[in-house]
Scaffold this active site. Structure first.
Site, PDB file in Angstrom:
ATOM      1  N   ARG A  72       0.833  -1.204   0.000  1.00  0.00           N
ATOM      2  CA  ARG A  72       0.000   0.000   0.000  1.00  0.00           C
ATOM      3  C   ARG A  72       0.871   1.258   0.000  1.00  0.00           C
ATOM      4  O   ARG A  72       0.444   2.311   0.445  1.00  0.00           O
ATOM      5  CB  ARG A  72      -0.948  -0.026   1.199  1.00  0.00           C
ATOM      6  CG  ARG A  72      -1.954  -1.170   1.130  1.00  0.00           C
ATOM      7  CD  ARG A  72      -3.056  -1.020   2.155  1.00  0.00           C
ATOM      8  NE  ARG A  72      -3.885  -2.199   2.248  1.00  0.00           N
ATOM      9  CZ  ARG A  72      -4.915  -2.452   1.443  1.00  0.00           C
ATOM     10  NH1 ARG A  72      -5.224  -1.621   0.491  1.00  0.00           N
ATOM     11  NH2 ARG A  72      -5.622  -3.550   1.616  1.00  0.00           N
ATOM     12  N   ASP A 104      -9.237   1.445  -5.030  1.00  0.00           N
ATOM     13  CA  ASP A 104      -9.416   2.901  -5.105  1.00  0.00           C
ATOM     14  C   ASP A 104      -8.195   3.684  -4.636  1.00  0.00           C
ATOM     15  O   ASP A 104      -7.904   4.748  -5.180  1.00  0.00           O
ATOM     16  CB  ASP A 104     -10.698   3.341  -4.409  1.00  0.00           C
ATOM     17  CG  ASP A 104     -10.703   3.006  -2.943  1.00  0.00           C
ATOM     18  OD1 ASP A 104      -9.809   2.265  -2.497  1.00  0.00           O
ATOM     19  OD2 ASP A 104     -11.596   3.493  -2.226  1.00  0.00           O
ATOM     20  N   THR A 126     -10.575  -5.235  -6.632  1.00  0.00           N
ATOM     21  CA  THR A 126     -10.779  -5.184  -5.183  1.00  0.00           C
ATOM     22  C   THR A 126     -11.891  -6.160  -4.834  1.00  0.00           C
ATOM     23  O   THR A 126     -12.934  -6.184  -5.504  1.00  0.00           O
ATOM     24  CB  THR A 126     -11.167  -3.796  -4.649  1.00  0.00           C
ATOM     25  OG1 THR A 126     -11.655  -3.945  -3.299  1.00  0.00           O
ATOM     26  CG2 THR A 126     -12.266  -3.121  -5.456  1.00  0.00           C
ATOM     27  N   ASP A 128     -13.722  -5.775  -2.492  1.00  0.00           N
ATOM     28  CA  ASP A 128     -14.819  -4.974  -1.928  1.00  0.00           C
ATOM     29  C   ASP A 128     -15.819  -4.505  -2.983  1.00  0.00           C
ATOM     30  O   ASP A 128     -16.921  -4.090  -2.644  1.00  0.00           O
ATOM     31  CB  ASP A 128     -14.260  -3.741  -1.207  1.00  0.00           C
ATOM     32  CG  ASP A 128     -13.427  -4.108   0.000  1.00  0.00           C
ATOM     33  OD1 ASP A 128     -13.416  -5.293   0.382  1.00  0.00           O
ATOM     34  OD2 ASP A 128     -12.771  -3.212   0.560  1.00  0.00           O
ATOM     35  N   ASP A 130     -15.913  -1.797  -4.614  1.00  0.00           N
ATOM     36  CA  ASP A 130     -16.372  -0.424  -4.367  1.00  0.00           C
ATOM     37  C   ASP A 130     -15.720   0.605  -5.287  1.00  0.00           C
ATOM     38  O   ASP A 130     -15.744   1.801  -4.989  1.00  0.00           O
ATOM     39  CB  ASP A 130     -16.170  -0.046  -2.894  1.00  0.00           C
ATOM     40  CG  ASP A 130     -14.724  -0.150  -2.453  1.00  0.00           C
ATOM     41  OD1 ASP A 130     -13.890  -0.646  -3.238  1.00  0.00           O
ATOM     42  OD2 ASP A 130     -14.415   0.258  -1.321  1.00  0.00           O
TER      43      ASP A 130
HETATM   44  O1  F6P Z   1      -9.561  -3.245   0.327  1.00  0.00           O
HETATM   45  C1  F6P Z   1      -9.597  -4.611   0.312  1.00  0.00           C
HETATM   46  C2  F6P Z   1      -9.545  -5.158   1.702  1.00  0.00           C
HETATM   47  O2  F6P Z   1      -9.511  -6.561   1.568  1.00  0.00           O
HETATM   48  C3  F6P Z   1     -10.666  -4.726   2.635  1.00  0.00           C
HETATM   49  O3  F6P Z   1     -11.850  -5.414   2.476  1.00  0.00           O
HETATM   50  C4  F6P Z   1     -10.039  -4.948   3.981  1.00  0.00           C
HETATM   51  O4  F6P Z   1     -10.623  -4.133   4.954  1.00  0.00           O
HETATM   52  C5  F6P Z   1      -8.637  -4.557   3.735  1.00  0.00           C
HETATM   53  O5  F6P Z   1      -8.375  -4.766   2.372  1.00  0.00           O
HETATM   54  C6  F6P Z   1      -7.627  -5.283   4.572  1.00  0.00           C
HETATM   55  O6  F6P Z   1      -6.394  -4.723   4.301  1.00  0.00           O
HETATM   56  P1  F6P Z   1      -5.000  -5.317   4.813  1.00  0.00           P
HETATM   57  O7  F6P Z   1      -4.776  -6.605   4.088  1.00  0.00           O
HETATM   58  O8  F6P Z   1      -4.050  -4.258   4.411  1.00  0.00           O
HETATM   59  O9  F6P Z   1      -5.133  -5.501   6.262  1.00  0.00           O
END
Ligand code: F6P
Length: 357
Positions: A72, A104, A126, A128, A130
């Site tokens: 990220r 996003d 994603t 999600d 979204d």
């Molecule tokens: O954005 C995708 C996602 O899987 C979300 O649903 C979840 O909240 C997040 O990523 C978890 O992120 P990480 O793997 O960075 O903890």
């Protein structure tokens, strides 16, 4: 030789490798060279890359995760000096255009880089679902399938023990997974971020089921759901965080909630047990929803997006995102897409709610 770069950014999901493979196949066929950057944007900043060939992308259509790795890392975080480091790598490697595969956060950064003069196209992914502008993003259908299968399994054990099962699925800002998997598996209650709930109503639905002789219940809750009074839920979970937690110097994940690290499902369980007296168990599906083999829908969507992205780069149509509209794949302007969010479709929730109770 004309060269395209490829990267995957943000959280991983099933189908990323199918996108990479498709871009490589299509662009190689036109005599282009492909460079894959490791770990998202940081791979460009650190000039950490690999040449992508027919050989090293063969057989990956079925494989989850991303052969390039992801993070990220926010390319805008270091301002102009950071951008200059990116430009220097792209110049050094003679990259004519970049294919950016992301959700996003990654797409938001891509838009800023596009505005700053970086030649790129994007592909939405994603679990999600979204990202606005496209009916589906790569990874969503696989997550729904995984969650559905898990809830199916919980059904039989809930029934045997007369229990309430609270199943937490991903979705910080949007309830697409919860509503879709809940509808597919016959959930008795679905709680999503878009519709703050009242715990008294949730409990009354569960009591009503018991009065009608159904002694078990399945409650599906998206991780970002919150009660109307704000007392149940994880404050700030749905906020946008361009940069996340730091591991070994690289920004890798979303910040965790310090207020309630255990998640909303546990808060719900405590309330349901206290208010109804029903034996209540929690299952948090977590990252299992992002792992493993993509379902056929995601492989097909990923392949279509990948081919379309390569063709957009070949045609010099940049600053766009591949999108599924109905049954067609089209390229839409990034600016237009990112001006919007994509909350859960109320019609989908309304349909799922017909089966509550
Ligand atoms: O954005 C995708 C996602 O899987 C979300 O649903 C979840 O909240 C997040 O990523 C978890 O992120 P990480 O793997 O960075 O903890």
């Amino acid at each position: 030789m004309p060269t395209f770069g490829v990267l995957t950014g943000g959280g991983d999901c099933p189908g990323l490798n199918a996108v990479i493979r498709a871009i490589v196949r299509r662009a190689l066929a036109d005599g282009h060279r492909l460079i894959g950057f490791h770990g998202g944007w940081i791979g460009i900043r650190e000039d950490d890359a690999v040449e992508l060939t027919l050989e090293n992308t063969a057989g990956i259509v079925t494989r989850g995760g991303t052969i390039l790795g992801t993070s990220r890392f926010d390319p805008m975080a270091d301002g102009e000096p950071g951008l200059e480091a990116l430009r220097a790598t792209l110049r050094r490697r003679d990259v004519d255009a970049l294919a950016v595969i992301g959700g996003d956060g990654t797409l938001g950064a891509a838009r800023e880089l596009w505005q700053a003069g970086f030649p790129l196209v994007t592909i939405p992914k994603t679990i999600d679902n979204d990202v606005a502008g496209t009916d589906f993003s790569v990874g969503f259908q696989t997550a729904v399938q995984i969650a559905t299968e898990a809830i199916d399994r919980l059904h039989t054990t809930a029934e045997s023990h007369n229990r309430v099962m609270v199943v937490e699925v991903m979705g910080r800002r949007a309830g697409w997974i919860a509503a879709s998997a809940g509808l597919a598996s016959g959930a008795d209650m679905i709680l999503v971020p878009e519709r703050p709930f009242r715990i008294e109503e949730v409990c009354e639905q569960l009591r009503a089921r018991h009065r009608h002789g159904r002694r078990f219940s399945i409650v599906v809750v998206a991780e970002g759901a919150v009660s109307q009074d704000g007392a149940i839920g994880l404050p700030g979970l749905g906020d946008r965080h361009p940069a996340g937690d730091t591991a070994a110097g690289v920004l890798t994940s979303h910040p965790r909630s310090l207020a309630a690290p255990s998640g909303i499902a546990f808060l719900l369980r405590d309330q349901i047990e206290a208010l109804t007296g029903f034996d209540t168990k929690v299952t948090v599906l977590g990252h299992v929803q992002r792992g493993g083999t993509p379902v056929a829908f995601d492989r097909i969507l990923a392949s279509r997006f990948g081919v379309a992205a390569a063709e957009a780069m070949l045609a010099g149509r940049l600053g766009v995102m591949m999108a599924l509209r109905g049954s067609r794949v089209i390229a839409v302007d990034l600016e237009e897409v990112l001006a919007h969010t994509k909350p859960l479709d109320p019609e989908l929730y309304r349909t799922a709610s017909v089966f509550f109770g």
